[in-house]
Design a protein around this motif. Structure first.
Motif, short mmCIF file in Angstrom:
data_model
loop_
_atom_site.label_atom_id
_atom_site.label_comp_id
_atom_site.label_asym_id
_atom_site.label_seq_id
_atom_site.Cartn_x
_atom_site.Cartn_y
_atom_site.Cartn_z
N GLU A 58 -12.92 -14.34 16.15
CA GLU A 58 -13.38 -15.66 15.67
C GLU A 58 -14.08 -15.54 14.32
OE1 GLU A 58 -15.60 -19.57 17.55
OE2 GLU A 58 -16.27 -17.57 18.16
N ARG A 86 -8.22 -16.61 22.47
CA ARG A 86 -8.77 -17.70 23.27
C ARG A 86 -8.00 -17.84 24.60
NH1 ARG A 86 -8.92 -21.22 19.54
NH2 ARG A 86 -11.13 -21.02 19.01
N ARG A 100 -6.02 -17.33 12.32
CA ARG A 100 -5.95 -18.44 13.25
C ARG A 100 -5.08 -18.10 14.47
NH1 ARG A 100 -4.17 -21.99 10.11
NH2 ARG A 100 -6.08 -23.16 9.67
N LEU A 126 -6.88 -15.78 16.68
CA LEU A 126 -7.93 -16.48 17.42
C LEU A 126 -7.35 -17.26 18.58
CD1 LEU A 126 -10.88 -17.36 17.71
CD2 LEU A 126 -10.42 -19.20 16.06
#
Length: 376
Positions: free
Chosen positions: A144, A127, A120, A123
């Motif tokens: 992802e 992002r 997480r 990610l």
């Protein structure tokens, strides 16, 4: 000497003849007296054949079935570390029943959750960097996908733990416990029966010619040997659209309330479907009927023939008949009697056809369509 023997033989023959003649006369006299013998009149009670209005019902034998019933079983193999239920107790939906050993899965879940947390964070960083073109779209897609894989792995382990934490799928009453603490359960091994008790289904079959009379919402009444003197009411909730090819019967299902849980799945009951329109029937007390394998019968009380003197007693004439169903102390007559005729209600077993009777209705018992016997 020879003449003496001959005379003795002749005398003996004559004596036998005389004795035989006397005996024959006695027998003939007894036969004549038997033909002329009239048995004394018997005291009986009587009842009048009446026309009554009875509910129009279709009767059958049904079997009770739980609205929801299941044998709770193990989905996965594992050792039983906790038994959280008591046999025969009512449980709520979702209540814990059995806990299998999940220590290994719990450790795997912690590792999977750590991997998912790291994925997480990666990610989220990717992002933030993607709009600045620090990383390519391909790298972002890989990050992802790694997060989704880690989340799926954690969900898989949680599902295994949930399957080893066996809970009641619905509210109901438990049966007997089939497992022990420390036992290693195999996949599909039964643990305990769970049956919902209120309401309860009753399944029964009726001939196909009654199909046009059946519809949802019709009232049904249930009686059982397990509940003597009690009648339970319900209603038809389903009629099978298909007729059984073997028996040509149609299956019907009714639902009845069972708040006191007196009815149990698997019991058989007597079912009566109450049709909207009543019917007219001829009724007599059931005690008036003489049951026999060849045919049932009653004794009709008639006035003596016109050629007898006025002091003659009423006579009982045996009448064969065809019977219907029973309501309380009464039974329906399908054929053999007419309304207004008088039948012997008690004492018919001691009569023979044509015998004179004396009616004494002060000894007659009370008959009722819905008797309530006194409890001893």
């Amino acid at each position: 000497m020879k003449k003496t023997i001959i005379f003795a033989i002749i005398g003996l023959v004559l004596l036998i003849g005389v004795l035989g003649g006397v005996k024959g006369l006695q027998i003939n006299r007894m036969i004549a007296q038997g033909k002329q013998y009239v048995p004394p009149p018997e005291t009986v009670t009587t009842a009048v054949v009446q026309s009554s209005t009875w509910p129009n019902e279709l009767t059958a034998v049904g079997s009770l079935e739980a609205v929801q019933g299941v044998m709770v079983a193990a989905e996965l193999s594992g050792k039983v570390v906790k038994i959280a239920f008591e046999p025969g107790r009512a449980v709520k939906a979702g209540e814990l029943l059995i806990q299998q050993d999940t220590t290994s899965e719990a450790a795997q879940l912690r590792a999977a959750e750590a991997s998912m947390q790291l994925a997480r964070l990666n990610l989220e960083r990717a992002r933030e960097l993607l709009p600045e073109n620090v990383i390519t779209q391909s790298n972002f897609d890989n990050v992802e996908a790694e997060f989704k894989q880690a989340a799926a792995q954690a969900d898989t382990i949680r599902a295994i733990i949930a399957k080893k934490t066996i809970r009641a799928p619905f509210a109901g009453r438990l049966g007997l416990r089939l497992v022990n603490l420390g036992q290693t359960l195999n996949e599909g091994e039964p643990i305990v029966s769970l049956q919902s008790m209120d309401p309860i289904f009753v399944n029964f079959q009726l001939p196909q010619q009654e199909l046009t009379k059946l519809q949802r919402g019709l009232s049904v009444t249930l009686t059982s040997d397990a509940l003597p003197g009690k009648t339970i009411e319900g209603a038809i909730t389903a009629v099978n659209p298909q007729v059984d090819r073997t028996t040509r019967n149609i299956r019907v299902q009714a639902t009845v309330a069972n708040t006191k849980e007196q009815l149990r799945p698997g019991m058989f009951v007597n079912v009566a479907v109450v049709l909207p329109e009543d019917r007219m029937v001829l009724t007599i007390p059931s005690t008036a009927v003489l049951y026999a394998p060849y045919s049932d019968s009653v004794f009709i009380v008639e006035d003596p023939p016109d050629d007898t003197d006025a002091s003659s007693k009423s006579v009982a004439r045996q009448q064969f008949l065809r019977l219907g169903d029973t309501r309380g102390d009464y039974i329906a007559v399908l054929s053999g009697l007419k309304e207004g005729q008088t039948v012997v209600s008690t004492g018919a077993f001691k009569l023979r056809n044509g015998q004179s009777v004396v009616v004494d209705n002060t000894l007659s018992p009370e008959f009722d369509l819905a008797p309530h016997p006194e409890e001893g």
